[in-house]
Design an enzyme around this catalytic site. Structure first.
Site, PDB file in Angstrom:
ATOM      1  N   ASP A  37     -16.422  19.690   5.157  1.00 21.56           N
ATOM      2  CA  ASP A  37     -16.732  21.027   4.634  1.00 21.56           C
ATOM      3  C   ASP A  37     -16.710  21.073   3.107  1.00 21.56           C
ATOM      4  OD1 ASP A  37     -16.932  21.854   7.212  1.00 21.56           O
ATOM      5  OD2 ASP A  37     -15.356  23.372   7.107  1.00 21.56           O
TER       6      ASP A  37
ATOM      7  N   GLY B 115     -16.782  17.276  15.919  1.00 20.01           N
ATOM      8  CA  GLY B 115     -16.971  18.161  17.059  1.00 20.01           C
ATOM      9  C   GLY B 115     -17.522  19.493  16.603  1.00 20.01           C
ATOM     10  N   CYS B 116     -17.827  20.341  17.556  1.00 21.83           N
ATOM     11  CA  CYS B 116     -18.337  21.675  17.252  1.00 21.83           C
ATOM     12  C   CYS B 116     -17.288  22.489  16.506  1.00 21.83           C
ATOM     13  CB  CYS B 116     -18.715  22.379  18.555  1.00 21.83           C
ATOM     14  SG  CYS B 116     -19.518  23.985  18.341  1.00 21.83           S
TER      15      CYS B 116
ATOM     16  N   ARG C 217     -11.759  34.224  14.159  1.00 24.44           N
ATOM     17  CA  ARG C 217     -11.655  33.933  12.730  1.00 24.44           C
ATOM     18  C   ARG C 217     -12.226  35.080  11.900  1.00 24.44           C
ATOM     19  NH1 ARG C 217     -13.365  27.510  12.332  1.00 24.44           N
ATOM     20  NH2 ARG C 217     -11.705  26.723  13.701  1.00 24.44           N
TER      21      ARG C 217
END
Length: 240
Positions: free
Chosen positions: A39, A13-14, A162
């Site tokens: 990641d 997902g985004c 964030r």
């Protein structure tokens, strides 16, 4: 080779959809599962493409990831149930246990369901990543494909909260325009083909998004809901 059936689960997902939080909590519930993060397949900082317009690195481009290594690793995992590559995890998501309250009874019930899976027969590997279903070669390797979604405004608000991201070589902080011009634009460009009329805020196109299951994870969704839903989907694939 492994005698067990390896179940590869994709949570995609985004950025800021909640996929990593769901993946981490699921792995904490299902302690016999293996969790890896796409990641961890980012290239080194000096290999990440630079955007011509803004003259900054585009961390949300598919070219920022080492898809060759990622695909190879998935193949090895599918055959052996084990991770072959030494990965460096940057842990760029807040600890979900400090962010969410999960009812103890719900937690224990979900844990018991995962504990019922016969680990002599099944090896479950959960993969969290933002660029999985855009790549046919990668997507087809998974047995369970889950697209975690949230509305644009929710995604943008979460991303803005964030502080930044640890990379292999440094620390990245989003410029003010980064979400709209890079994060969301890249998500839209690379996933539009899965949606009716290319509208990533709309409906999945059943002809293009075959076997992809979606979960809407907006700010009104209690965390127990996606955890329960993912649990049921995994259990369906691990029946004796």
């Amino acid at each position: 080779m492994t005698s067990k059936k390896v179940i590869l689960v994709a949570l995609s997902g985004c950025s800021s959809s909640g996929k990593t939080t769901i993946a981490k909590l699921t792995a904490s519930l299902f302690t016999k599962a293996t969790l890896i993060h796409e990641d961890d397949f980012y290239k080194h900082d000096n290999e990440v493409p630079v955007d011509a317009k803004y003259n900054i690195q585009n961390w949300d481009s598919p070219e920022a990831l080492d898809f060759k290594l990622f695909g190879k690793e998935l193949d090895v995992i599918k055959q052996t149930g084990k991770i072959a590559t030494k990965l460096i995890h940057n842990n760029n998501v807040d600890d979900p246990f400090t962010k969410f309250h999960i009812d103890r009874q719900v937690w224990d019930e979900l844990k018991a369901k995962y504990d019922s899976i016969n680990d002599d027969k099944y090896e479950v590997v959960i993969v969290d990543g933002f660029m999985i279903f855009n790549n046919t070669g990668i997507s087809k390797k998974f047995d369970l494909k889950i697209l975690v979604r949230a509305p644009y405004e929710v995604l943008k608000k979460r991303r803005a909260s964030r502080k930044g991201y640890q990379t292999l070589d440094s620390f990245w902080v989003d410029p003010p325009y980064y979400f709209d011009e890079f994060v969301y634009e890249s998500y839209r460009a690379n996933h539009a083909q899965l949606f009716v009329n290319g509208d990533v805020e709309g409906l999945l196109d059943p002809r293009k998004s075959k076997n992809i299951k979606e979960f809407i994870n907006d700010d009104d969704t209690p965390i127990a809901k996606p955890l329960s839903w993912v649990c049921q989907e995994i259990l369906k694939l691990c029946k004796d």
